[in-house]
Design a protein around this motif. Structure first.
Motif, mmCIF file in Angstrom:
data_model
loop_
_atom_site.group_PDB
_atom_site.id
_atom_site.type_symbol
_atom_site.label_atom_id
_atom_site.label_comp_id
_atom_site.label_asym_id
_atom_site.label_seq_id
_atom_site.Cartn_x
_atom_site.Cartn_y
_atom_site.Cartn_z
ATOM 1 N N ILE A 172 0.838 -1.193 0.000
ATOM 2 C CA ILE A 172 0.000 0.000 0.000
ATOM 3 C C ILE A 172 0.874 1.245 0.000
ATOM 4 O O ILE A 172 2.051 1.196 0.373
ATOM 5 C CB ILE A 172 -0.940 0.016 1.227
ATOM 6 N N SER A 226 3.873 2.203 2.434
ATOM 7 C CA SER A 226 4.302 1.023 3.187
ATOM 8 C C SER A 226 5.806 0.840 3.108
ATOM 9 O O SER A 226 6.362 -0.050 3.727
ATOM 10 C CB SER A 226 3.590 -0.220 2.652
ATOM 11 N N GLU A 275 11.882 2.395 0.002
ATOM 12 C CA GLU A 275 12.992 2.029 0.889
ATOM 13 C C GLU A 275 13.562 0.663 0.490
ATOM 14 O O GLU A 275 14.773 0.463 0.512
ATOM 15 C CB GLU A 275 12.451 1.997 2.324
ATOM 16 N N ARG A 289 14.992 11.097 -2.917
ATOM 17 C CA ARG A 289 15.353 10.052 -1.954
ATOM 18 C C ARG A 289 16.454 9.149 -2.486
ATOM 19 O O ARG A 289 17.335 8.714 -1.745
ATOM 20 C CB ARG A 289 14.125 9.253 -1.577
HETATM 21 P P1 ADP Z 1 5.948 3.764 -0.673
HETATM 22 O O1 ADP Z 1 7.084 3.879 -1.624
HETATM 23 O O2 ADP Z 1 5.483 2.358 -0.485
HETATM 24 O O3 ADP Z 1 4.820 4.709 -0.903
HETATM 25 P P2 ADP Z 1 7.799 4.995 1.138
HETATM 26 O O4 ADP Z 1 9.031 4.217 0.877
HETATM 27 O O5 ADP Z 1 7.653 6.320 0.506
HETATM 28 O O6 ADP Z 1 6.519 4.122 0.769
HETATM 29 O O7 ADP Z 1 7.624 5.099 2.706
HETATM 30 C C1 ADP Z 1 6.696 5.977 3.322
HETATM 31 C C2 ADP Z 1 7.379 6.754 4.417
HETATM 32 O O8 ADP Z 1 7.857 5.871 5.427
HETATM 33 C C3 ADP Z 1 8.570 7.529 3.915
HETATM 34 O O9 ADP Z 1 8.598 8.777 4.557
HETATM 35 C C4 ADP Z 1 9.757 6.671 4.356
HETATM 36 O O10 ADP Z 1 10.895 7.471 4.584
HETATM 37 C C5 ADP Z 1 9.255 6.034 5.609
HETATM 38 N N1 ADP Z 1 9.842 4.719 5.843
HETATM 39 C C6 ADP Z 1 9.774 3.685 4.998
HETATM 40 N N2 ADP Z 1 10.418 2.621 5.504
HETATM 41 C C7 ADP Z 1 10.913 2.992 6.692
HETATM 42 C C8 ADP Z 1 11.681 2.337 7.705
HETATM 43 N N3 ADP Z 1 12.052 1.071 7.588
HETATM 44 N N4 ADP Z 1 12.024 3.060 8.799
HETATM 45 C C9 ADP Z 1 11.622 4.328 8.925
HETATM 46 N N5 ADP Z 1 10.917 4.995 8.022
HETATM 47 C C10 ADP Z 1 10.548 4.360 6.903
#
Ligand code: ADP
Ligand code: ZN
Length: 811
Positions: free
Chosen positions: A299, A302, A306, A338
């Protein structure tokens, strides 16, 4: 032994042309290099795709020049373009062209030169001057000559055999260079001090003297690029100093990709358990050097990005390169940033709005291995990343990955999968709402499903309210139902922000005569013209045609012509009446046509310089604003109005993207869908963030009607200026197709296209459904055979009708 080169050109002709390689060129000829060859009556640039010694049974012409010292397309990319031209049934040269950056394209230029060494005395004085001028340069571009002296004179001089025109390849853009300086000799600083002293004694304070002082102060022994970053050290001062013989310069290739991002690897997050699991699955494959494909289903928020970052990092540690595809890079600056935090200058950002020069530089840096990662939209799939180990396709469901026009009509995601396959690399496709095709692929084991089900920061997704427009008919505040109005009002009172989404653009969809009902249509296309209030204009969104707002009806001359429908611009106006204190911003294709417009709007909104953002679906993409607490979709069901088997999928994707926008930070968000069809499956499931239920229903429907992923759709479009000819060609071709298939049911049509006339071309279509297992060779054979049959029943005037093939058409 004679050697031959198979050469392709950027035309729809599918087969390569064979040329003979003269002895002197043999050594330098290789696939992936461009050549200069005669083609019909002209000269043209082509690309060698193959070299062999099979003598053809026709007279061959000779290659005249090899244009590249090194291949511009590697073997790997050449093979990819070969698969593409067969699968997407277009010219090989067309796929090669798509894979090359604009600066390295098939571009030839017309030049003029003097025919004789002497200047003919039968010319008048002015003409003699022109010829003399042309003579003084080796090659004078025709365009420049025409501009300088006028086409008439040039034409006359050509007629008089004083000048001649010929074509020359416009060779690859020269790389950008930068001037670096250093002291000319060891004792130059000494001399410099003396020069400064002398000038000081005469009380002179020239700028270049101050610059010289600065140079001494900086005391840079080597060629230093930093020099030119000082205000004083500009071209003029440095040049003046070098005239004194104190410093010398050299030209180097500039590395000038102006990136505004920040390198900050400390932003790498520690993965949570789910992310770690997904990452490990990818890591395992990376170390095996095997092709594997993953569907990362998570979602919004989520943490997919990362996972991409960690996987890329791993690939880089193993000495491999990576490729990151995003839907529209201009719309996702945050994602790029990022990646940049972690990888810095290892990334080449292939922004869709780069100049040719910048794109070429980025491309070269990748090819030379100076950068190991490319990030960009659809065409970045051809980025010459070295030792490709990992490809990421973010938002793999996004329709912008499919190129519609011109050919090759390829799908960036599918080309990415093929490229990964050819390189024994891993491909990771990520989405919160996977396409039915990818989801089905995962179910059938073609790719491995990895799931992320939680958000790192939040336990819950925003609550979604569905507002049935039938019930609120008498409880509207302008375009907003009362509950949405109240929510926006509350947000404004709390100094929070709101996003309102509306699907059509323009002030009002159209004008209509209140007397006879006439709606002004585009004279070139069979669509109604859109009314733009601010410019008092009617505009066609297909061909760009525009006219002034008419005073009265063209049909009946009545003055009752009034705007109908409602668009983002009107919405913005109505909102400013509803919320007079709120600052609104509008974002749609009209406000975002400028180079930086989109980013500017987002930045303005991000800095909280506006309270309400109004926009079309482009607002739904890639945004993340902590202070947005209300998101409203004004007309959640407009997607359904498009005649497409994918309209349900698209609607779900849009709604779920929007729902994911709100409440990404500490503040809890609220989402509202206004709709006339509250019971539509896409709305019911999107409201509960229940993708799985949606997908189950959608797949059942697709299976019943044999739509993708249960079939592969090939759309044939027939285009021409004369309707009867187009229709005849459409029928003749479709009959041939049916015969080849021997199965009537698989072919739909021919029928007039949804927009039956566009830019003065009549358009007919036929749709073919074949089994999804059909790959490049089956598709190529099928269509080749169809064209063979069609040759024998070509109707009169067929040559003026174009036939386009779109394999895996999305609509
Ligand atoms: P998606 O790409 O699935 O939409 P993101 O990677 O953008 O999700 O993650 C959403 C938010 O959560 C971002 O601000 C990201 O920096 C943070 N985030 C993701 N994974 C972690 C983690 N393991 N620890 C801390 N923050 C995280
Ligand atoms: Zn038009």
């Amino acid at each position: 032994m004679s050697l031959y080169a198979d050469i392709v050109f950027p035309t729809a002709v599918r087969q390569p042309f064979t040329y003979e390689l003269p002895e002197v060129l043999k050594e330098n000829a290789a696939p992936g290099r461009r050549v200069w060859v005669p083609l019909q009556k002209h000269k043209a640039i082509g690309m060698i795709v193959n070299i062999h010694d099979r003598t053809p049974n026709f007279n061959t012409r000779k290659v005249e020049k090899i244009l590249d010292e090194e291949p511009v397309l590697s073997d790997e990319l050449l093979r990819l373009t070969e698969w593409m031209y067969r699968f997407y049934y277009c010219g090989w040269g067309e796929t090669v062209q798509a894979a090359l950056p604009a600066g390295l394209n098939f571009y030839a230029e017309k030049k003029v030169r003097a025919v004789m060494d002497e200047i003919p005395d039968y010319l008048d004085e002015k003409e003699q001057d022109i010829v003399a001028e042309v003579q003084s340069e080796e090659a004078y571009s025709l365009k420049e000559a025409n501009k300088r002296w006028g086409d008439k004179v040039i034409k006359r001089l050509v007629g008089q055999k004083a000048l001649e025109i010929w074509e020359e390849p416009a060779l690859k853009m020269e790389p950008n260079t930068e001037t670096l300086w250093r002291w000319s000799t060891e004792d130059a600083p000494e001399k410099a001090r003396k020069v400064i002293r002398e000038h000081k004694e005469k009380d002179q304070s020239y700028k270049w003297i101050r610059a010289l002082e600065l140079l001494l102060e900086l005391n840079l022994p080597e060629f230093q690029p930093q020099l030119t970053s000082h205000d004083l050290l500009e071209y003029y001062t440095l040049n003046r100093i070098s005239e004194e013989g104190l410093i010398i310069s050299k030209e180097v290739e500039a590395n000038n990709l102006s990136l505004k991002y920040e390198y900050d690897p400390s932003q790498l997050k520690t993965l949570n358990e789910e992310q770690q699991e997904a990452y490990e699955a990818i890591e395992e494959v990376l170390s095996k050097n095997q092709f594997a494909s993953f569907l990362l289903f998570g979602i919004t928020g989520s943490g997919k990005t990362e996972v991409y970052i960690h996987a890329l990092k791993k690939a880089l540690e193993q000495g491999k390169g990576g490729l990151v595809l995003v839907p529209e890079i201009g719309l996702t600056p945050q994602i790029v940033e990022r990646f940049y935090h972690i990888f810095g200058d290892d990334i080449a950002v292939l922004h869709s709005r780069l100049t040719n020069r910048e794109r070429y530089d980025a491309w070269r840096a990748l090819q030379k291995g100076e950068k190991s990662i490319a990030i960009g939209a659809r065409s970045a799939v051809f980025a010459p990343v070295q030792d490709l180990g990992l490809i990421i396709v973010d938002e793999e469901h996004d329709a912008s990955y499919k190129q519609v026009n011109p050919a090759p009509r390829y799908h960036g995601r599918d080309v990415a999968i093929m490229r990964a396959y050819m390189n024994n690399a891993a491909v990771v496709m990520g989405s919160a709402t996977p396409s039915m095709v990818s989801l089905h692929g995962a179910k059938k084991g073609k790719s491995k499903m990895l799931s992320l089900t939680e958000r790192p920061f939040e336990a819950t997704l925003p609550e979604v309210k569905v507002l049935d427009m039938k019930q609120y008919r008498s409880a509207m505040r302008g375009p907003l139902t009362v509950p949405l109005f109240e929510a926006v009002k509350e947000a404004m009172e709390q100094e929070e922000q709101a996003i309102l989404l509306y699907n059509r653009r323009g002030f009002s969809s159209y004008l209509q005569c209140g007397h006879c009902g006439e709606i002004p249509e585009c004279p070139n296309c069979s669509v109604s013209l859109t009314f733009h209030k601010s410019k008092k204009q009617l505009r066609c969104h297909y061909c760009g045609y525009s006219e002034r707002q008419p005073r009265c009806c063209r049909e009946c001359n009545h003055e009752a012509v009034a705007p109908r429908g409602s668009g983002t611009q009107k919405l913005e106006e109505e909102l400013s009446e509803l919320f007079p204190d709120a600052r609104t911003l509008r974002m749609d294709y009209d406000t975002t046509s400028g180079k930086e417009a989109h980013a500017n709007i987002l930045q303005t909104f991000g800095r909280k310089e506006a309270d309400i953002l109004v926009g079309t679906q482009i607002v739904g993409k890639g945004l993340n604003f902590p202070d947005v607490t209300v998101v409203g979709v004004i007309d959640a069901d407009t997607e359904l109005a498009f005649p497409s088997f994918r309209s349900g999928e698209r609607m779900y994707q849009l709604l779920s993207q929007v729902a994911g926008r709100s409440g990404r930070a500490e503040k809890k968000g609220r989402v509202f869908f206004q709709t006339w069809q509250p019971d539509h499956p896409a709305i019911k499931t999107a409201r509960k963030h229940d993708y799985k239920s949606f997908a189950r229903q959608e797949l059942a429907y697709r299976k019943m009607l044999e739509y993708p992923p249960y079939s592969r759709i090939i759309r044939f479009t027939f285009k021409g200026k004369r309707d009867t000819r187009v229709r005849r060609v459409a029928y003749a071709f479709t009959e041939s197709l049916t015969e080849v298939l021997g199965n009537m049911e698989a072919v739909l049509g021919p029928s007039p296209a949804a927009i039956a006339r566009m830019q003065n071309f009549y358009r007919w279509e036929s749709l073919l459904k074949i089994k999804p297992s059909n790959g490049a060779s089956a598709i190529e054979r099928l269509i080749d055979q169809t064209f063979e049959r069609y040759e024998n029943r070509k109707p009169k005037g067929a040559s003026s009708v174009r036939i386009n093939v779109n394999v895996d058409a999305l609509e």
